[in-house]
Write an enzyme that holds these catalytic residues in place. Sequence first.
Site, PDB file in Angstrom:
ATOM      1  N   ALA A  66       2.124   5.061   0.508  1.00  0.00           N
ATOM      2  CA  ALA A  66       1.927   6.247   1.334  1.00  0.00           C
ATOM      3  C   ALA A  66       1.538   7.423   0.445  1.00  0.00           C
ATOM      4  O   ALA A  66       1.920   7.496  -0.723  1.00  0.00           O
ATOM      5  CB  ALA A  66       3.210   6.562   2.093  1.00  0.00           C
ATOM      6  N   ILE A 121       0.856  -1.186   0.000  1.00  0.00           N
ATOM      7  CA  ILE A 121       0.000   0.000   0.000  1.00  0.00           C
ATOM      8  C   ILE A 121       0.889   1.231   0.000  1.00  0.00           C
ATOM      9  O   ILE A 121       1.814   1.339   0.804  1.00  0.00           O
ATOM     10  CB  ILE A 121      -0.938   0.032   1.220  1.00  0.00           C
ATOM     11  CG1 ILE A 121      -1.812  -1.230   1.261  1.00  0.00           C
ATOM     12  CG2 ILE A 121      -1.823   1.280   1.192  1.00  0.00           C
ATOM     13  CD1 ILE A 121      -2.641  -1.368   2.522  1.00  0.00           C
ATOM     14  N   VAL A 124       5.046  -0.974   2.789  1.00  0.00           N
ATOM     15  CA  VAL A 124       4.641   0.376   2.404  1.00  0.00           C
ATOM     16  C   VAL A 124       5.375   0.738   1.118  1.00  0.00           C
ATOM     17  O   VAL A 124       6.592   0.544   0.996  1.00  0.00           O
ATOM     18  CB  VAL A 124       4.929   1.406   3.517  1.00  0.00           C
ATOM     19  CG1 VAL A 124       6.411   1.494   3.853  1.00  0.00           C
ATOM     20  CG2 VAL A 124       4.372   2.774   3.123  1.00  0.00           C
ATOM     21  N   LYS A 125       4.626   1.238   0.144  1.00  0.00           N
ATOM     22  CA  LYS A 125       5.225   1.687  -1.108  1.00  0.00           C
ATOM     23  C   LYS A 125       5.544   3.172  -0.985  1.00  0.00           C
ATOM     24  O   LYS A 125       4.701   3.961  -0.543  1.00  0.00           O
ATOM     25  CB  LYS A 125       4.268   1.451  -2.278  1.00  0.00           C
ATOM     26  CG  LYS A 125       4.065  -0.015  -2.620  1.00  0.00           C
ATOM     27  CD  LYS A 125       3.063  -0.190  -3.742  1.00  0.00           C
ATOM     28  CE  LYS A 125       3.591   0.260  -5.075  1.00  0.00           C
ATOM     29  NZ  LYS A 125       2.615  -0.007  -6.171  1.00  0.00           N
ATOM     30  N   ILE A 126       6.745   3.526  -1.386  1.00  0.00           N
ATOM     31  CA  ILE A 126       7.196   4.905  -1.300  1.00  0.00           C
ATOM     32  C   ILE A 126       7.859   5.286  -2.617  1.00  0.00           C
ATOM     33  O   ILE A 126       8.806   4.619  -3.042  1.00  0.00           O
ATOM     34  CB  ILE A 126       8.217   5.086  -0.150  1.00  0.00           C
ATOM     35  CG1 ILE A 126       7.637   4.595   1.179  1.00  0.00           C
ATOM     36  CG2 ILE A 126       8.640   6.548  -0.055  1.00  0.00           C
ATOM     37  CD1 ILE A 126       8.656   4.596   2.319  1.00  0.00           C
TER      38      ILE A 126
END
Length: 226
Positions: free
Chosen positions: A60, A58, A85-87
């Site tokens: 940010a 998912i 977390v995808k950044i």
Amino acid sequence: MLYVIDTAHIEEIKKCVEIYPVAGVTTNPTIISKENTDFGTLIKTIRDIIGPDKMLHIQATSMSAEKIVKEAMELQQFVGGDFYVKIPVSPEGLKATKILKRSGIKVTMTAIFTQQQALISALAGADFVAPYINRLDNIVSDGVHVVSEIVEQFKNYDLKTKVLAASFKNVEQVHKVACVGSHAVTVAPDIFEKLIYHPLTYYAIDDFEKDWESVYGDKKILDLIG
């Protein structure tokens, strides 16, 4: 090779999980917004469908490192399980990645377009990097070649980071990144269907059925041995 579903559509996820050997689901703000529904309910439902052991990526939505970190920690608590977390790669994104790795939260660095972006992301602690294949191809940058050099860099420096190739428009792109050693691909449900399609396969199935029926009619194995 890990196959990951690139959608937040609940029914499509259910279908893919039932049929294909999927390792998880990836989302981003564009994918989420297409569903036009309550965000919390949506990601909880996805987690319920895939279970705690499959990956859920998912992205940010904040821009500062501090807020990215806060979002990641809250998301980890909210959805649980194997969470990433995808950044997007950026100075603030790299800063956030270093902080999150010290906290034990896994990171997928996304929107990767160059080999150096991938290498720096890996050294910052990213667990996955996500190069965009079709978008690279659209600017004559050869997405598959970029992936091959990223894979080679990771081998050269003995890095544990894996390549999660993304942004595909056809099966040939998926096949070629597999040939150069991409560790994972994230593909839309329609690409999943095309990955296993070949007309000769269906011709063979039809021949099997016709030959069987020529001797046994409409009886199946269970009718004959039950």
